[in-house]
Each structure stands twice: as structure tokens, then as C-alpha cells.
Design a protein around this motif. Structure first.
Motif, short mmCIF file in Angstrom:
data_model
loop_
_atom_site.label_atom_id
_atom_site.label_comp_id
_atom_site.label_asym_id
_atom_site.label_seq_id
_atom_site.Cartn_x
_atom_site.Cartn_y
_atom_site.Cartn_z
N SER B 68 2.57 4.32 3.68
CA SER B 68 2.57 3.43 2.53
C SER B 68 2.36 1.99 3.00
O SER B 68 2.57 1.66 4.16
CB SER B 68 3.86 3.59 1.72
N LEU B 69 1.91 1.18 2.07
CA LEU B 69 1.56 -0.20 2.42
C LEU B 69 2.68 -1.14 2.04
O LEU B 69 3.25 -1.04 0.96
CB LEU B 69 0.28 -0.60 1.68
N GLN B 70 3.00 -2.04 2.96
CA GLN B 70 3.91 -3.14 2.63
C GLN B 70 3.12 -4.44 2.65
O GLN B 70 2.59 -4.82 3.69
CB GLN B 70 5.06 -3.20 3.65
N VAL B 71 3.04 -5.07 1.50
CA VAL B 71 2.35 -6.36 1.45
C VAL B 71 3.42 -7.44 1.48
O VAL B 71 4.31 -7.47 0.62
CB VAL B 71 1.50 -6.50 0.17
N ILE B 72 3.37 -8.30 2.47
CA ILE B 72 4.32 -9.41 2.54
C ILE B 72 3.59 -10.69 2.16
O ILE B 72 2.71 -11.15 2.87
CB ILE B 72 4.91 -9.54 3.95
N SER B 73 3.93 -11.22 1.00
CA SER B 73 3.32 -12.47 0.55
C SER B 73 4.29 -13.59 0.81
O SER B 73 5.42 -13.53 0.36
CB SER B 73 3.08 -12.42 -0.96
N PHE B 74 3.84 -14.58 1.54
CA PHE B 74 4.77 -15.69 1.77
C PHE B 74 4.09 -17.03 1.60
O PHE B 74 2.92 -17.21 1.88
CB PHE B 74 5.44 -15.57 3.14
N ARG B 75 4.86 -17.96 1.09
CA ARG B 75 4.43 -19.34 1.00
C ARG B 75 5.04 -20.07 2.18
O ARG B 75 6.18 -19.83 2.54
CB ARG B 75 4.93 -19.98 -0.30
N ASP B 76 4.26 -20.98 2.77
CA ASP B 76 4.83 -21.82 3.81
C ASP B 76 4.19 -23.20 3.77
O ASP B 76 3.36 -23.49 2.89
CB ASP B 76 4.73 -21.16 5.19
N SER B 77 4.56 -24.03 4.71
CA SER B 77 4.13 -25.44 4.65
C SER B 77 2.62 -25.61 4.86
O SER B 77 2.10 -26.71 4.70
CB SER B 77 4.91 -26.26 5.67
N GLY B 78 1.92 -24.54 5.23
CA GLY B 78 0.47 -24.59 5.39
C GLY B 78 -0.26 -25.00 4.10
O GLY B 78 -1.36 -25.55 4.15
N ASN B 79 0.32 -24.73 2.98
CA ASN B 79 -0.26 -25.14 1.70
C ASN B 79 0.87 -25.24 0.68
O ASN B 79 1.40 -24.24 0.24
CB ASN B 79 -1.31 -24.13 1.23
N THR B 80 1.22 -26.49 0.35
CA THR B 80 2.36 -26.65 -0.54
C THR B 80 1.94 -26.96 -1.98
O THR B 80 2.77 -27.17 -2.84
CB THR B 80 3.28 -27.79 -0.05
N SER B 81 0.60 -26.99 -2.22
CA SER B 81 0.19 -27.26 -3.59
C SER B 81 0.36 -26.01 -4.46
O SER B 81 0.56 -24.91 -3.94
CB SER B 81 -1.26 -27.74 -3.61
N ASP B 82 0.31 -26.21 -5.75
CA ASP B 82 0.45 -25.07 -6.66
C ASP B 82 -0.73 -24.13 -6.45
O ASP B 82 -1.87 -24.58 -6.36
CB ASP B 82 0.43 -25.55 -8.13
N ILE B 83 -0.47 -22.86 -6.42
CA ILE B 83 -1.60 -21.93 -6.30
C ILE B 83 -1.50 -20.86 -7.38
O ILE B 83 -0.42 -20.50 -7.84
CB ILE B 83 -1.70 -21.25 -4.91
N SER B 84 -2.66 -20.39 -7.78
CA SER B 84 -2.67 -19.23 -8.68
C SER B 84 -3.78 -18.30 -8.23
O SER B 84 -4.83 -18.74 -7.76
CB SER B 84 -2.86 -19.67 -10.13
N TYR B 85 -3.52 -17.04 -8.28
CA TYR B 85 -4.51 -16.07 -7.83
C TYR B 85 -4.26 -14.71 -8.45
O TYR B 85 -3.22 -14.47 -9.06
CB TYR B 85 -4.53 -15.97 -6.30
N GLN B 86 -5.26 -13.86 -8.28
CA GLN B 86 -5.15 -12.51 -8.84
C GLN B 86 -5.30 -11.48 -7.73
O GLN B 86 -6.07 -11.66 -6.80
CB GLN B 86 -6.28 -12.25 -9.85
N ASN B 87 -4.56 -10.41 -7.87
CA ASN B 87 -4.73 -9.27 -6.99
C ASN B 87 -5.17 -8.10 -7.83
O ASN B 87 -4.87 -8.02 -9.01
CB ASN B 87 -3.41 -8.89 -6.31
N SER B 88 -5.87 -7.21 -7.19
CA SER B 88 -6.31 -6.03 -7.93
C SER B 88 -5.89 -4.77 -7.17
O SER B 88 -6.17 -4.62 -5.98
CB SER B 88 -7.82 -6.11 -8.07
N LEU B 89 -5.19 -3.91 -7.83
CA LEU B 89 -4.72 -2.67 -7.22
C LEU B 89 -5.31 -1.51 -8.01
O LEU B 89 -5.06 -1.39 -9.20
CB LEU B 89 -3.19 -2.58 -7.28
N VAL B 90 -6.09 -0.70 -7.32
CA VAL B 90 -6.69 0.44 -8.02
C VAL B 90 -6.20 1.73 -7.38
O VAL B 90 -6.35 1.94 -6.17
CB VAL B 90 -8.23 0.38 -7.98
N PHE B 91 -5.59 2.55 -8.18
CA PHE B 91 -5.11 3.84 -7.71
C PHE B 91 -6.04 4.91 -8.27
O PHE B 91 -6.03 5.20 -9.46
CB PHE B 91 -3.66 4.05 -8.16
N GLY B 92 -6.87 5.45 -7.37
CA GLY B 92 -7.96 6.35 -7.81
C GLY B 92 -7.46 7.65 -8.39
O GLY B 92 -6.31 8.06 -8.20
#
Lengths: 247, 347
Positions: B68-92
Motif C-alpha cells: 500500500s502507498l503512504q503519501v506524506i505531504s508536508f509543508r516546510d519553510s521552502g515555500n511559506t506562501s499560500d498554496i492550492s493544488y489538486q490531486n487525482s486518485l483513480v482506482f481502476g
């Protein structure tokens, strides 16, 4: 072991206990009998430290310590045990986890390391056998889905696990059929030693056929109105409480 | 760690090596919204970077995943501006797989993250998703799960929210094929002035679908939790079964819980229920535990753990469940609040 002197307690301003004196020595079994509403359960709750009651007068020495100064858990760690009339259900906390936590908290108090898994299992097995409890109970939530009889057996089981110096059993016999009653009584008798003591609170004499008391007290309207030997229980069974109340 | 087949993505920073690797887990890292490395495993399961930010995850049809997959999403000081994004997960189609999504913050900056997770459950696919949220006290994170479940698809999302200034979890689920199933469970722990907001829109669009929601929260100090759950049953969606429950345990007198269960039912042959409660610790149970020698704070902890356990027990993977249980326990013991930032040894 326990000296209760002039104990008064009230709830919401209403006085329930109106001056109780009882002295319990090591190795003794005391029975407290009395009609409903006489204050039996209040007495046990006050001794265990339930804070819904206010102690207004009197004092209680347990092993020379001022018992009323202690928190409920401190009383338990000093070897006091209360068997509840209505054991509480705690969904989500398994019997095993509950007992392990209780034992380890008590061991910590005595400066002992936590009990090992193997030792704990052995103790569980041994004490479950005392009350003829099925091992499937251990994984279930504390008292959750237990019948009345199972709950009472669980109280005796917990008592056996914790091995208290003074156990107060509050109407442990209520709601029990004769087989469960025998098991509960046999459990108490197995745990009886020269260095511990029991206070058995009961409405009926029936339990006292199995657990023979050394001293019997009759509690009525917040006072002990009669103290005598085990024969008093039989007399109460035969004649009821009226002759004592009126006398 | 040796002895397990845990795989770290290449060039993984040391601080992110999972201290408690779960056997059979492949790890991928998303840093400030950017997937660090593309990972492929287990007969074609793939996670690749999205066009801009975010990632695209794909479980091929008929794949019965062993890892199984573990996705670790983390924010750090590399980019402190507001971010928004999309992920797409497709289970065939007819695939079976599970994944763990963890979110963290690594520096004490004010993070604002707005994330959309599009989840497509194709016909007959089964997906078991666990979300673990553990961010610091000035992190705001909004996650919108847009879930579409095709015929006989089955998805379960268990969310464990441990920490964060303001976390918004929105779920918009379309059960769009017959016999589709969706189960959403969540447990959230908030204290201080933390806020958690959960919104569910469970849309039963066709007949014979099943859904269940169980969200439980433990609120301390001046924290606020709100839950808005709507079950929509479309006109033709007969034989729908839909359940919803939200229970809050208020440990302090200043904490607030808001619950808005909403049922919008246009079909006439359905089984739906909802329930919302908020309550305090059970004094009788506390006294019972204390009378056995268990200290007052330990007794409270046991009761809170028991409350949370209803949700945690829905996690099938024993090791993961135990790990999350331990994290919930240390959170309830107040150990997390002692940390300056959010590297809480949980990953």
C-alpha cells in the motif's frame, strides 16, 4: 483496621448518615443490614470517596490514616475496595486494559514496576477461575452487555485481582440467582484471610448463609440501631426490622 | 529499518524516514504540494506529479495490491506562501488497494493549504483510505475530497485528525452507480483554540447504494468543532441506505461543538438515520475507575481513548490501527503540545 466515629453525611443539604460508629478489625467480616433508604449505600459511597456526598461531621480512620482526606484512587491504593451495587459500564475500555491499568497504578504507588504480561495473564486466569468467569469476558468492554449476575461476578473478580485489605461489598447479592450467589460468596470466602476484612452490605439474610459474619449491624435512618453477632441476621430474617425500629 | 519490505522513495531526507514503517508500505513524499519523486510499485500502481502541483495516483484495473502507498505531504519553510493544488486518485475497475495519506508541517510558519483530492472509484473497485492529519498550531489546511463511486465500487475513508490550527475537511461524494458503497469515519482531537470543520455531502444519485458516516470528536480548552452532514437521496434512488452520526465529547466547559445533520430525501423507499450528540465525561465511570486505584487523569484518558476507539477500530490494518491509537493516546496525554513544531515522531 477501620474506625468510623460519629459519621454524618448529607447530599444536597439532606442528611442521610446521622452519626455512624463502626469498628472493624483485621480478619473480621461485618454485615450491615437495613431496610431500603436507611443509608447503607451512602455509607459505602462515603467510605470509597464519592464526592456527591458531603461529610458534615465525624471521622474515619483506616489503618490509622484519615480516610476522608484521601482521593478515591488513593483509598484504593491503600487497599480499600468497593464492590458496587450497580457496576458501571465503560464501553471501549476492555476488562483486560482496565485491570492492567488499575494494577499498575496500584503497583506504582507501592514503588513496584509494571506487572509483566506473563504474570498478568497468569493472575487473570487464576482469579477468573475463582469466580468461574469465562475467559471471553476479558476482551469485552467493562461490564458492557453483562447480565446482572455477570456484573457482580466481575466485581468479585476485580476484588480478587486487586487483593484489598478492606473490601466493602454493597448489596453484591441483589439481583443474583442462587448459583451466582454461591459463586460470589465462595469467591469472598476464598479471599478471606487473617490480615484482611470485609464489610458486606445486604438487604437480605440470604447471603449471610454463605458468608458468615462476625458482627452484624442494623442501620436505620442513618444510625446503627443494633450491633450483635451473626444470630442477629437470623433474627432479622425471622422478625423483620420493625421490632428493632420500634424498640 | 530492516526486516520489513518498507521502501523509501529515493533521496528521502533523513527526518522523514518513517520511524514506524508499516510492513508492505511504499512511501511517497509531497513537499509544499510538489511530489518529490515518481513511484511505481506492485504491478503498475503509479504515483506521478500532477501538471502543476499535486499528484496523480493510479491503480490499474484488476490490480489486487499487495503493497500500500503512504503519501506524506508536508509543508516546510521552502515555500511559506499560500498554496492550492489538486490531486487525482483513480482506482481502476475491480482493483483492490489501500493507501495512507499523512499531512504534516515542519516549520512554524503560517501555512495555508487548500487541497482538492479527486477520487474516482471505478466499477467494482475497492479502496481503503486512511488520512492522518498532524499539523502545527498555526497551520490552516482545507481538504476537499471529491469522491465519485461507480457501480459496485466501494470506498472507505477513515480520517484521524490529531493536530492543527484550523482544519477543514469537506467530502462531496457521488454514489453514481448502483450498489455503490461509501463509508466515511473520522475522529478529531482539538484543544487550545484549534478549529475543525467537517462537511459531508453524501449524494445518493441512483438506487441500491449504501453509505455510512461516523465522526467523533474530543474537544478541550476553547476549541471548536463543527459538523455539517447532508445526505441527499435523489428521486429515483430507491432502496438507499444512508447513516450518519456525529458525537462530541466536551472535556472543558469552554469548548464548543456544532452539529447540523441534514437529510434531503426525494425517494420514498429508503433507510436513513442521523444522530448527533455532545456530552461530557461520564462521572460514574470516572468514579468507578478511581475506586480501583486509577488516578483521575488516567481515568479521564481511558474514557477519551474509549470514545475515540469507535472510529479507530474501523481501521483494518492492525499495525496502522495500533500506531494511530498510540498517537491518539500521546495526543490526549498532551505530549504533542510540548513540541515547538510538528515533527512529532509520527512518521
Amino acid at each position: 483496621m477501620l474506625e468510623i466515629k460519629g459519621l454524618h453525611a448529607s447530599i444536597g443539604g439532606k442528611e442521610i448518615l446521622k452519626g455512624i460508629d463502626i469498628s472493624v478489625k483485621e480478619g473480621e467480616v461485618h454485615a450491615i443490614m437495613g431496610p431500603n433508604g436507611s443509608g447503607k449505600s451512602t455509607l459505602s459511597a462515603v467510605l470509597a470517596g464519592r464526592d456527591t456526598f458531603d461529610v458534615t461531621e465525624g471521622d474515619v480512620k483506616y489503618k490509622g490514616i484519615d480516610l476522608l482526606e484521601l482521593e478515591p484512587e488513593e483509598r484504593a491504593r491503600q487497599g480499600l475496595f468497593l464492590g458496587f451495587q450497580y457496576p458501571v459500564e465503560i464501553p471501549g475500555v476492555s476488562n483486560v486494559n482496565f485491570m492492567k491499568t488499575a494494577i499498575n497504578e496500584q503497583r506504582k504507588f507501592r514503588g513496584l514496576p509494571p506487572i509483566s504480561a506473563a504474570e498478568f495473564l497468569k493472575l487473570m486466569r487464576e482469579k477468573m477461575a475463582v469466580v468461574e468467569m469465562d475467559s471471553s469476558f476479558s476482551g469485552r468492554g467493562v461490564n458492557v452487555g453483562f447480565s446482572g449476575g455477570e456484573k457482580k461476578r466481575n466485581e468479585i473478580f476485580q476484588m480478587a485481582m486487586l487483593d484489598p485489605a478492606l473490601a466493602i461489598l454493597d448489596e453484591t447479592d441483589s439481583g443474583l440467582d442462587i448459583d451466582a450467589l454461591r459463586i460470589v460468596a465462595a469467591g469472598v470466602n476464598k479471599l478471606k484471610r487473617a490480615d484482611n476484612a470485609f464489610i458486606v452490605i445486604t438487604h437480605y439474610q440470604r447471603l449471610l448463609d454463605y458468608i458468615i459474619p462476625d458482627v452484624v449491624h442494623v442501620l436505620y435512618d442513618g444510625r446503627i440501631i443494633k450491633t450483635a453477632g451473626k444470630e442477629l441476621a437470623l433474627e432479622v430474617e425471622e422478625r423483620g426490622y420493625d421490632w428493632l425500629i420500634k424498640g | 529499518m530492516s526486516g520489513t519490505n518498507y521502501k523509501y522513495a529515493p533521496s528521502l531526507p533523513e527526518e522523514f524516514k518513517c520511524r514506524v514503517p508499516l510492513p508492505g508500505t511504499v512511501q511517497a513524499l509531497v513537499n509544499n504540494g510538489i511530489l518529490r519523486d515518481q513511484v511505481e510499485f506492485d504491478a503498475g500502481i503509479k504515483i506521478v506529479p500532477g501538471k502543476d502541483l499535486g499528484f496523480v495516483y493510479n491503480v490499474p484495473a484488476n490490480c489486487i495490491a499487495k503493497e500500500s502507498l503512504q503519501v506524506i505531504s508536508f509543508r516546510d519553510s521552502g515555500n511559506t506562501s499560500d498554496i492550492s493544488y489538486q490531486n487525482s486518485l483513480v482506482f481502476g475497475k475491480d482493483s483492490e488497494s489501500s493507501m495512507l495519506l499523512c499531512t504534516h508541517t515542519l516549520s512554524m510558519d503560517q501555512f495555508n493549504t487548500d487541497e482538492i483530492v479527486n477520487i474516482d472509484i471505478e466499477e467494482g473497485a475497492t479502496a481503503d483510505i486512511v488520512v492522518m492529519q498532524n499539523e502545527h498550531n498555526s497551520s490552516r489546511h482545507k481538504v476537499t475530497f471529491r469522491v465519485k463511486v461507480a457501480r459496485k465500487g466501494n470506498v472507505r475513508i477513515n480520517v484521524v485528525t490529531l493536530h492543527g490550527a484550523q482544519l477543514d475537511n469537506f467530502f462531496e461524494v457521488d454514489l453514481k452507480g448502483k450498489e455503490a458503497k461509501c463509508e466515511l469515519n473520522g475522529v478529531y482531537l482539538v484543544d487550545g483554540t484549534q478549529k475543525i470543520n467537517t462537511e459531508v455531502r453524501m449524494n445518493h444519485l441512483v438506487p441500491d447504494c449504501w453509505s455510512s458516516q461516523l465522526f467523533k470528536g474530543i474537544l478541550d480548552d476553547k476549541s471548536v468543532a463543527s459538523f455539517t452532514g447532508r445526505i441527499l437521496v435523489a428521486k429515483d434512488a430507491q432502496k438507499t441506505e444512508a447513516y450518519q452520526a456525529n458525537h462530541n465529547l466536551l472535556v472543558s466547559s469552554a469548548a464548543k461543538a456544532y452539529a447540523q445533520p441534514q437529510l434531503e430525501i426525494y425517494a420514498d423507499d429508503v433507510k436513513c438515520s442521523h444522530g448527533a450528540t455532545s456530552g461530557r465525561l461520564d462521572e460514574n465511570a470516572l468514579f468507578y475507575m478511581r475506586s480501583r486505584g486509577i488516578g483521575a487523569s488516567e481515568a479521564k484518558l481511558l474514557q477519551q481513548l474509549a470514545f475515540a476507539y469507535d472510529v479507530l477500530e474501523k481501521i483494518d490494518n492492525d499495525k496502522l490501527r495500533q500506531r494511530l491509537y498510540d498517537l491518539v493516546e500521546s495526543r490526549l496525554r498532551g505530549e504533542f503540545s510540548h513540541c515547538d513544531n510538528c515533527s512529532m515522531n509520527c512518521c
